[in-house]
Design a protein around this motif. Sequence first.
Motif, PDB file in Angstrom:
ATOM      1  N   VAL B 176     -20.057  -3.362  -4.735  1.00 48.20           N
ATOM      2  CA  VAL B 176     -19.608  -2.371  -3.742  1.00 48.20           C
ATOM      3  C   VAL B 176     -20.541  -1.168  -3.753  1.00 48.20           C
ATOM      4  N   SER B 188     -18.638   0.042   8.616  1.00 44.79           N
ATOM      5  CA  SER B 188     -17.396   0.606   8.102  1.00 44.79           C
ATOM      6  C   SER B 188     -17.219   0.203   6.635  1.00 44.79           C
ATOM      7  N   ARG B 189     -16.501   1.063   5.918  1.00 49.91           N
ATOM      8  CA  ARG B 189     -16.232   0.776   4.510  1.00 49.91           C
ATOM      9  C   ARG B 189     -15.478  -0.544   4.368  1.00 49.91           C
ATOM     10  N   ALA B 190     -14.550  -0.774   5.287  1.00 51.21           N
ATOM     11  CA  ALA B 190     -13.763  -2.004   5.197  1.00 51.21           C
ATOM     12  C   ALA B 190     -14.676  -3.221   5.243  1.00 51.21           C
ATOM     13  N   TYR B 193     -16.382  -3.605   1.875  1.00 49.52           N
ATOM     14  CA  TYR B 193     -15.479  -4.137   0.856  1.00 49.52           C
ATOM     15  C   TYR B 193     -15.264  -5.639   1.055  1.00 49.52           C
ATOM     16  N   LYS B 194     -15.227  -6.046   2.333  1.00 55.69           N
ATOM     17  CA  LYS B 194     -15.017  -7.463   2.617  1.00 55.69           C
ATOM     18  C   LYS B 194     -16.200  -8.285   2.086  1.00 55.69           C
TER      19      LYS B 194
END
Lengths: 748, 396
Positions: B176, B188-190, B193-194
């Motif tokens: 990460v 995007s952070r999401a 993370y994915k």
Amino acid sequence: MKALALTTRFIEHNLQGNACLLVYDVAQLSGAAIGEDVRDILDRQPNTLRFYVLAPFLNHALVKEALLQGSALKRAGITKDSTPVEISSITIHKEGSQVLIKCNKFFLESDRAVQSTSYDLPPEILEGWLFHLFDMNSGLVNAPIGVHFGKLSSKHSSKFLRTSSVLLSSEACGAIAFFSLAALTAIEPRRIFVDTAPLLSVAFAMQRITQINKIWEQMPPAKSFSSYGGVSNLPTLSKSDVLLISASTSGGLAKRLVDDFHVDEGLLLTLYLLKSSDDMKTHGRVLCDLTGHPKRLFGYSVIDNHAPSECELCKKGYVLAQLEGDQFLLEKRAVKRLRMGAASQIGTARADLEGLTRTNSIATRLYRTHDSKTNIEINLNEALSVNGFLCEKFSYLLRRHAPSAVAYVIAVGMSTAEANSYCQQAGLYQGKYKSIKFVSDDELDQLKAKPNVNALVLIGALCDHARLRGVNVQLRSLVDGGCVTYISALTIADSARNYEDLRIFLSYGEHGAETFAFRSALTVMLPWLDMKQQTSWQQELALWERLQNSATLPKEFENRLRWLKKTSSATLRLFLEGYSGELSISPDFVLLNTKKKIKSISQSDVYAVVCNALAAERSNRTAFDPKPIREKPTPVWTQTVYNQTLLCPSNFRDFNDAILRAALLRSANIQELNYTIDEISSEEMLFVIEADIRTWKQGRGDALPEFLLSMACQRLRLMPLHTEQLQRAISTSTLPSYLKLLAKTISK
Amino acid sequence: MATINPSSPSNIELPLGLMADTPWLKGVTEKTKLNLIVPANYEALIQNTFNESEVLGIQRLLTLAKIGVEIKVFWDENMLRVVRRSASIFPMLAVLLQLNKVTHLTSTGANALLDITASLRALRKNILRHRLQRDFFADSDILLCADDSGEPLPDDLYDQSTQQLRNRDDFETLVVDALAAQLGDSVSRADIYKRANALGVIVAELFENTDMHGKYDFTGRPISSANLRGLIFKRIKAELLVLKRKPSEPKTRSVDCFEVSVFDSGVGYFSSYMREALSEKIKLAEEWQVLHNCLGRHYHPELIDHRAGHRALGLYEVLRALQTLKGRIEIRTGRLFAYRTFFDGEIQAQMETRAEFSHFAWPKPKLLDVEKKYLAQPSEHEVLIGSSIRIIIPLW
């Protein structure tokens, strides 16, 4: 009141009054409800000039609608210019890389409610509300006279902050979460860590708020790490992790998180801070500073924290109440002393081990591998040979329990040729061998399903129960409706309960218990290896390598290092040599009959026997037979929050057999040798080791190298005072230099 | 610097000399003497080496050390100065510095050479104590485990109190941070993370494999000489085909990629699985089957698995994760060099038939041979010790 009302004083130019925050967590927010709450506040506190409405878990459009259509503005008589009273709603939104909180003013214009401009919330008002929330719930706990608190930061004080007292409603959690979001750097976090479990409710509230206001795309998981006590168990932290600290008076935890875990200070938030000095600083951000100062209209005076050695309250004789997280730890963990002796050899253990030992069948694996449950390897070739001590019983079990006709014989932990020979040895299936398929358990998935045929599973030394469970699952569909018998030559289990679980699993079927048969010629109790710890030999190897890396290794240890590097399992040389050389069994050894072939008893035999006795003691001496009763509570000879099990020093004091002591030191787990938690045990151990130092030259302290090695590897740990005393005793003794060097490597 | 003829087989210029094909490796014995040259332009040479794998170069280096080749390293003095400041951002050099029985030399001017081997001791320790740069400021970073060095294993990979491997979540955290540092606010952070979740699982699995199979030989003894294991993060550029391009657009585009490599100098997949040494008598096809069995349990059920607690990497899972990341994996062990790619625009061989209503087909759990490209049949390469795995994922 439907709302949680928080109030603080404010001064704005010449205007001074109360600012009241109304926090709602309701399914339907009605204008009437807000109106009634405004009326009630004005009745009680007429000097309230500012109302702020916050519904953290509702879309702002609903709040706006309630204010525009409700009676709140009318009740407060708010027109555009004529009154000092104001009502505002509070909103949150993401703007670029910031999460912003805005207040939106409402007023009446010709009897119609209108929304006016938005403005920033003054930070002093916010802190005032959060102070009120803390204070009204008695978040500051004062010790009664005669008592003071020992905090996990090791500081002593007569006060402590308990944030969990504040988090009593979803409104309170929602308000704290709402304002916390604006205090943090506005990136979407990957995880949220909180220092105490009650803060999980704040983390949940954050998730709800950010979903409703579309600030985060995902809901990050939240975990509690138990404040100072749990810091060492924290996983690797990322620059994307949010950390919430409930309260702080010294900033110690925040400092540790930043210094040691490199936490991003923008994502580290202390909810409540009460300074221990006026100029105290803390790392990361603070949501509410509770400390009062002359320019403030609220706040507590600075807190007095004392170092334990200089604690005024201790000097006054005040009782110390130790805190764990934000709870009192009223009692010290109890110490349970694990004793071992001849009585530890329960059931048929003594006779079974007498049979296995002296045959060179038991070897000790030095290094933990991912596929072994125990580090004791038992080779059954001799025991199962024609005159071996297991041969008769194994053959009997085969004759007694094997199905009269089988389609498959499955070999587990032995070759198919060996399985074939054992069947012939037992006189089974004469003349039918051509129709029987002998396969290993790895080949089961290649067999075709045959309903209603029988199968015999022959097992060598069974340690991996999961492997046999796998065979059982496959056979249930392969020979559906048929009889299956499992005959094991040796079954190893770490407790009677574990063995019984396996037996029930294998034998239970459509016809209830004993649908299938499981019998074992020999069952030995041996402890499972702790998968989170290295074996004592792995630790020893690492120690010699570390010493070699920093200095020249004495030849005694260099030889040992060389041996460890080239050995995977061994029957001899398991322990460091004593004054008289290799440690060997003495005639008064309690766990084996020394009148019979004493010279054939290997070090590995002794190690296995000691492991067996320890396993029995850890499971409260519950033998494999009779069956353990499930209703009985699980024996607690393990480490729990309430007690710590220590290997009783009497084991070392009463049994002065060096090989037994060495085997105990190698087979005990680290917690069982952690005498730092009990002064009496630590001192007893010190006396035992000191006696070995004094008698080294008489050849009666042969376990001394193993004691010192165990301490150098931080397996055996004494209290710092006793470790120092021991090191002093060694430095002034006439012990050989290599032992003195080993003693020097022991850290306190 | 003394004059050394780089074209001579005994003179190898780093890094490309070990990253490109090395047919000469087959003839190397313990009597071979090799001069490795670290040139002044090393930094420029190592950048953006998509077609040449640095971890493969490292595996060759470890093989040379294991054979017992006498190695002399000739350092350019300026490059040596750079490396002394931060060796861990040069993975191959960091490994080279950890090797025993290697003589390090540098020029002192006037064609005189100075033996600096002893003076590199502190630097060697620093490499082993290195922690990954969380802001990923350099193009590459290595964590190195020298199991028999007496130094603690890296804090980022091992719990310091127990010296046990950290849990999977911690590996994901490393990924990460590396991805977040690389991508900044561009995605995007999401999304980060994915991707990190998928990649983190693979990295943890791969490194766990080195922990289980790279420390001890197949009899259970510690592997002592030159036993190194490591994890490398790199930022590289790859030329990928442009999908649905307009006629005016170029055929390829340069894409920033994240490369994760894991290596060990253990006994390799074959010996670890079969508990016997890899010899010339072993057929290549059998070695190929064993590799697949290591990666996915019972891929070839006729091979008996000797390892009761064997926890296979789960090739199918890895390939599916790579497919979602549109990445590529390369595995080099023994005589084998296998790969699988899901890069945009590259032909997808060995796929299952696409199910009805499904948007895409899942991959078959098979690896392809690097030389034969689209065939799942092995070609023979020079024997290398241990294993190296390289994973590349495009960042958008």
